[in-house]
Every structure is written in structure tokens, then in C-alpha cells.
Scaffold this motif. Structure first.
Motif, mmCIF file in Angstrom:
data_model
loop_
_atom_site.group_PDB
_atom_site.id
_atom_site.type_symbol
_atom_site.label_atom_id
_atom_site.label_comp_id
_atom_site.label_asym_id
_atom_site.label_seq_id
_atom_site.Cartn_x
_atom_site.Cartn_y
_atom_site.Cartn_z
ATOM 1 N N SER A 59 0.824 -1.077 0.041
ATOM 2 C CA SER A 59 -0.053 -0.135 -0.055
ATOM 3 C C SER A 59 0.845 1.278 0.001
ATOM 4 O O SER A 59 0.468 2.084 -0.760
ATOM 5 N N PHE A 60 1.659 1.097 0.697
ATOM 6 C CA PHE A 60 2.793 2.329 0.885
ATOM 7 C C PHE A 60 3.673 2.577 -0.393
ATOM 8 O O PHE A 60 3.882 3.526 -1.081
ATOM 9 N N TYR A 61 4.088 1.265 -1.016
ATOM 10 C CA TYR A 61 4.648 1.617 -2.455
ATOM 11 C C TYR A 61 3.848 2.295 -3.463
ATOM 12 O O TYR A 61 4.102 2.938 -4.205
ATOM 13 N N LYS A 62 2.542 1.609 -3.508
ATOM 14 C CA LYS A 62 1.469 2.200 -4.502
ATOM 15 C C LYS A 62 1.368 3.813 -4.452
ATOM 16 O O LYS A 62 1.263 4.380 -5.190
ATOM 17 N N ALA A 63 1.257 4.087 -2.964
ATOM 18 C CA ALA A 63 1.198 5.496 -2.664
ATOM 19 C C ALA A 63 2.336 6.368 -3.150
ATOM 20 O O ALA A 63 2.292 7.527 -3.719
ATOM 21 N N SER A 64 3.629 5.787 -2.897
ATOM 22 C CA SER A 64 4.845 6.560 -3.363
ATOM 23 C C SER A 64 4.801 6.726 -5.027
ATOM 24 O O SER A 64 5.416 7.841 -5.378
ATOM 25 N N VAL A 65 4.178 6.093 -5.886
ATOM 26 C CA VAL A 65 4.081 6.167 -7.160
ATOM 27 C C VAL A 65 3.471 7.523 -7.684
ATOM 28 O O VAL A 65 3.811 8.174 -8.832
ATOM 29 N N ALA A 66 2.335 7.931 -6.777
ATOM 30 C CA ALA A 66 1.516 9.036 -7.153
ATOM 31 C C ALA A 66 2.107 10.317 -6.598
ATOM 32 O O ALA A 66 1.374 11.319 -6.801
ATOM 33 N N LEU A 74 9.074 9.348 2.054
ATOM 34 C CA LEU A 74 8.449 9.058 3.328
ATOM 35 C C LEU A 74 7.511 7.844 3.242
ATOM 36 O O LEU A 74 7.490 6.902 3.984
ATOM 37 N N THR A 75 6.742 7.784 2.010
ATOM 38 C CA THR A 75 5.986 6.509 1.739
ATOM 39 C C THR A 75 6.834 5.392 1.514
ATOM 40 O O THR A 75 6.499 4.015 1.797
#
Length: 347
Positions: A59-66, A74-75
Motif C-alpha cells: 500500500s505504501f509502495y503504490k502511494a509513493s508512485v503517485a 516518506l511512503t
């Protein structure tokens, strides 16, 4: 005298991407999505707590892409932190619920060498260091030196800082294990190619226990001086995989890779005072922790870093860290060689 490649289960034994407990009994696994594969593996192994951490990491990885590169550390850091917890949980390694790292800015200009990271004796980072057999005794490194010790951005680093930091990753091809004919003595084998196929390159890695195979004239073959036992028959044959695993664990501290459709392998030099004898996972976790601190608490500082000559290096580190970290830790979690399948062109 001569030698030939070691074969196990009818396949040539090559260097494994997992360091601690590589599975030499099974074939390479082709995966298009590391997240999905490890999730299925954890479900199969009934590792519920680790599965929770793994899903959180995704979930944090996917957030970092955006989000932009000035915020994504941070993410990404929390992605790395939770993926590390998944690994430690699977391996039944206890950990203290704190980061295990802290960062400070030394007096002077905004510069990567003035960003310092301390490896604490307790915490998630410390437990990851322990997993790889690394000491963690409040050591302090500059962010610049840590980034210098990552193979996937090493060329970028050398172009960004062309003086004072010699090349420490020597590319090798065809890395595998061979055994002497009419003997049970085996060793690591690889080739230097192109501009690296010379004595000058060999001199740089001699301190890591490598030597030239003088019996081969048409290729520049290097080998480890250290040997291990590989039995072709008899009662001792049952010890083969254990012998190989122990030898491989030591070897892989000198051999690192870049993830891709084709894995790129490198010998890491030890003769530079800037060499840090740590696994890329511990280096990436610590480095991303410092950048995440800046993104969260001192955004003006991280913006200044991106205004300087190291902006390309930071960008390459942040953009590539996700897949490099996830690939390496996924191999450690599952003990498997995970590879991205190549796309074949149909004519």
C-alpha cells in the motif's frame, strides 16, 4: 586436470539472489508481480502476521508512485520498513518496534556528505543487519557514502562525482560453480569481459580473494581461491547443498546484483576506504530513512538537495529503490530466485 560446471537436479548451479538461505533445490521462479507472488507464498505458508506487514508495504509502495520525489521517500521508507518486518517475522527474528536509525545534518552547505545516518544497536534496521550477519554498533555514515555503495546507481554516482570515488563494482558474466575433474573440490567461477578483462581489474579485487585462472587463455576467468566440497557419489553427497549454501553465503557478500529481466552481477571491491561492507537492503533502508526525515520534517532541505548537482543521483535512487528493495527482500523471504520474464517478439 580440468573442471566442469556443478549440476544439481540436472541444472548448472548458478549464483542465487537470496543470500542467507537460498533454495538450490527448486528452479528459478518467473514472476510479473513480486507483490502478488510473495502474498500467495505467505498465504500458502500460513504466515498471517508477515502477510499483514507485506500488504501494508504494498500500500505504501503504490502511494509513493503517485507523489513527487520530494515527498515519496516518506511512503517508500514505510514500504521498506513493513517489508522488512515481514522478512523478520517469517524468519522468526525478534525486533524492537523502533526504526533503529536516526539522521542529522552537519554544519555547512546542503550536501549529501553532510547528511549523516546513525545505525542504532536496537530497532528494525539493527535486526535486518543481524539477519545478514552485519554488526550494528551505533555506526555513522554519510548519505553520500551510503549511496556510493549501491550497485544500481553506481554509474550515476560516478558521473555525478567523477573524482574522489573510484569505481567499486566490477561487472562479471556467467557466474556459476565448477568442480575439478576427479576431485570433490569446487569453487566459484566468473568471467571479466570488455574493458574489464585485464590484470589491472583483477588487482582491484584480489583483496576479496579472487584470482585469475591461468589455465584458460581465450577468456579472462576469475575464481575464488577458497574451495568447498561437492561430492559426486557416496554418503557425503547428502552434504552437498549445505556445503554450497555455506560457501555461497560468504561469497555473496562480495557479489551483488542489479535487478532486471537479465540479472547483472558485480564483484564489489574492498580496497577503497569508502566501501561499506553492508548488504544493499540495509543501505537502502537507512538511506531512505534519512530522506524520509527530510521530507517530513525539513522539506526545504530536501528541495535544496534537488536544486544541486546531486539531483539526478537522488532521483535515480528514489525511482529505482522500490523495485530493487522489493526484489531483494522478496528473494530473502521466499528463499527463491525470482526473475521477471522476458518478453519474446513474435515475427
Amino acid at each position: 586436470m580440468g573442471f566442469k560446471p556443478i549440476k544439481h537436479k540436472s541444472k548448472i548451479v548458478k549464483v542465487h539472489k537470496a543470500l542467507v538461505t537460498p533454495d538450490f533445490n527448486n528452479k528459478t521462479v518467473l514472476v510479473r508481480d513480486h507483490w502478488d507472488y510473495v502474498e500467495m507464498w505467505l498465504q500458502k505458508e500460513k504466515k498471517k502476521e508477515a502477510l499483514m506487514y507485506w500488504r501494508q508495504a504494498e500500500s505504501f509502495y503504490k502511494a509513493s508512485v503517485a507523489i513527487p520525489e520530494t515527498a515519496s521517500p516518506l511512503t517508500l521508507y514505510y514500504c521498506f520498513l513493513n517489508a522488512t518486518k515481514a522478512l523478520l517475522t517469517v524468519k522468526n527474528i525478534a525486533f524492537v518496534e523502533n526504526h533503529g536509525a536516526s539522521g542529522t545534518i552537519q554544519d555547512g552547505d546542503t550536501n549529501l556528505k553532510n547528511e549523516e545516518i546513525k545505525f542504532h544497536a536496537n530497532g528494525i534496521l539493527s535486526s535486518l543487519c543481524g539477519y545478514f550477519g552485519e554488526p550494528c554498533n551505533n555506526d555513522v555514515y554519510s548519505l553520500k557514502d551510503l549511496l556510493y555503495n549501491l550497485p544500481y546507481i553506481h554509474r550515476c554516482f560516478n558521473l555525478t562525482f567523477p573524482t574522489g570515488y573510484p569505481e567499486i563494482y566490477i561487472p562479471i558474466v556467467n557466474p556459476h560453480f565448477v568442480i575439478m575433474n576427479n576431485s570433490h573440490k569446487a569453487w566459484f567461477y566468473a568471467e571479466l569481459s570488455g574493458n574489464y578483462a585485464n590484470q589491472h581489474t583483477l588487482n582491484k579485487i584480489k583483496s576479496s580473494g579472487f584470482e585469475k585462472d591461468i589455465g584458460i587463455d581465450n577468456r579472462f576467468v576469475i575464481r575464488k581461491k577458497k574451495r568447498f566440497n561437492w561430492y559426486k557419489s557416496g554418503a557425503n553427497k547428502t552434504q552437498n547443498v549445505e556445503n554450497l549454501t555455506n560457501y555461497h553465503k560468504t561469497l555473496r557478500k562480495d557479489i551483488q546484483y542489479i535487478h532486471g529481466v537479465e540479472t547483472l552481477w558485480y564483484v564489489k571491491r574492498k580496497d577503497s576506504n569508502k566501501c561499506i561492507p553492508r548488504h544493499p537492503l540495509t543501505i537502502m533502508l537507512a538511506s531512505m530513512h534519512r530522506l524520509s526525515e527530510l521530507a517530513r520534517y525539513e522539506p526545504t532541505v530536501i528541495f535544496r538537495h534537488f536544486e544541486l548537482k546531486q539531483n539526478w543521483l537522488l532521483s535515480e535512487f528514489i525511482k529505482g529503490a522500490g523495485i530493487e528493495f522489493v526484489d531483494k527482500i522478496a528473494c530473502e523471504i521466499t528463499n527463491q530466485n525470482l526473475m521477471t520474464p522476458a518478453v519474446r517478439t513474435v515475427k
